[in-house]
Design a protein around this motif. Structure first.
Motif, PDB file in Angstrom:
ATOM      1  N   GLU A   1      -2.441  10.672 -10.081  1.00 25.68           N
ATOM      2  CA  GLU A   1      -3.454   9.765 -10.627  1.00 25.68           C
ATOM      3  C   GLU A   1      -2.820   8.738 -11.553  1.00 25.68           C
TER       4      GLU A   1
ATOM      5  N   GLU B   1      -2.897   5.044  -2.963  1.00 24.84           N
ATOM      6  CA  GLU B   1      -3.999   5.847  -2.442  1.00 24.84           C
ATOM      7  C   GLU B   1      -3.547   7.281  -2.204  1.00 24.84           C
TER       8      GLU B   1
ATOM      9  N   THR C   1      -1.753  -1.170  -3.997  1.00 24.64           N
ATOM     10  CA  THR C   1      -2.756  -0.132  -3.828  1.00 24.64           C
ATOM     11  C   THR C   1      -2.038   1.204  -3.704  1.00 24.64           C
TER      12      THR C   1
ATOM     13  N   LEU D   1       0.994   5.307  -0.055  1.00 25.16           N
ATOM     14  CA  LEU D   1       0.256   6.530   0.208  1.00 25.16           C
ATOM     15  C   LEU D   1       0.877   7.653  -0.607  1.00 25.16           C
TER      16      LEU D   1
ATOM     17  N   PHE E   1      -3.928  10.734  -0.459  1.00 22.99           N
ATOM     18  CA  PHE E   1      -4.543  11.425   0.671  1.00 22.99           C
ATOM     19  C   PHE E   1      -4.850  12.824   0.181  1.00 22.99           C
ATOM     20  N   ASP E   2      -6.129  13.090  -0.058  1.00 23.23           N
ATOM     21  CA  ASP E   2      -6.539  14.315  -0.729  1.00 23.23           C
ATOM     22  C   ASP E   2      -7.108  15.354   0.234  1.00 23.23           C
TER      23      ASP E   2
ATOM     24  N   ALA F   1       0.041   2.666   5.555  1.00 21.70           N
ATOM     25  CA  ALA F   1       0.793   2.552   4.309  1.00 21.70           C
ATOM     26  C   ALA F   1       2.109   1.811   4.527  1.00 21.70           C
TER      27      ALA F   1
ATOM     28  N   THR G   1      -1.292   5.753  -9.837  1.00 26.69           N
ATOM     29  CA  THR G   1      -2.278   4.712  -9.528  1.00 26.69           C
ATOM     30  C   THR G   1      -2.433   3.763 -10.707  1.00 26.69           C
TER      31      THR G   1
ATOM     32  N   ALA H   1      -3.686   7.169   7.795  1.00 28.58           N
ATOM     33  CA  ALA H   1      -3.366   6.754   6.425  1.00 28.58           C
ATOM     34  C   ALA H   1      -1.880   6.431   6.303  1.00 28.58           C
TER      35      ALA H   1
ATOM     36  N   LYS I   1       0.858  -1.180   0.000  1.00 31.75           N
ATOM     37  CA  LYS I   1       0.000   0.000   0.000  1.00 31.75           C
ATOM     38  C   LYS I   1       0.898   1.236   0.000  1.00 31.75           C
TER      39      LYS I   1
END
Length: 180
Positions: free
Chosen positions: A24, A37, A35, A7, A39-40, A71, A27, A67, A5
């Protein structure tokens, strides 16, 4: 490592920023089983203040730390503001470095990439981000660098540039390989 994962922390708050597009894209190019991800919510995190850094820290801070704790690695995607690291990203690093000696990213691999105006693509900000993240406890993978002059996109999405896609895929794959 399969099922890693990653982050992503984004140094730009703009919805249409090239760096958001790179985040993006990370990803999309991540290895199978990984994964990635974003953090927005960095814009919601208050300025670091030790007076409010306690068991009842603001919810956005708790969410950021959770988060990060979940990670396995961090990918920081950032522009350069005035020759340096964006304040929103530095603030996140400050929160994540606490409590002292117990950073949420302690020992976890981290890489810094991004795009910025100018011919060097944000190298100064990327170098300072690696330095700050390392001091905050992350294991910054110094060989994983990608600083892209924003003009090279010519108004197109980074995914339309095969070299950028390949370079970013390489960074993400190598970052995931660093997960122990």
């Amino acid at each position: 490592m399969s099922n890693a994962k990653v982050l992503v922390l984004l140094g730009s708050l703009r919805k249409e920023s090239v760096n958001r597009q790179l985040a993006e894209l990370a990803t999309d190019v991540a290895p199978a089983g990984t994964t990635v991800e974003l953090f927005d919510r960095l814009g919601e995190v208050p300025f670091y203040n030790e007076d409010i850094d306690n068991d009842d820290a603001p919810e956005p801070v708790r969410a950021l730390r959770a988060a990060a704790a979940e990670a396995d690695a961090a990918l920081i995607v950032t522009p350069e503001y005035n020759g340096s690291i964006p304040g929103v990203l530095k603030n996140a690093i400050d929160w994540l470095s606490r409590p002292y000696g117990n950073s949420a990213f302690a020992g976890k691999p981290a890489a810094v990439v991004g795009a910025a105006l100018g011919q060097y693509g944000g190298v100064w900000a990327h170098d300072e981000t690696r330095k700050s993240f390392g001091i905050a406890g992350a294991r910054v993978v110094e060989d994983l660098k990608l600083s892209i002059p924003a003009a090279s996109f010519d108004g197109k999405h980074p995914r339309e540039n095969a070299e950028v896609v390949s370079d970013l895929r390489d960074v993400v794959e190598k970052l995931v390989a660093e997960v122990g």
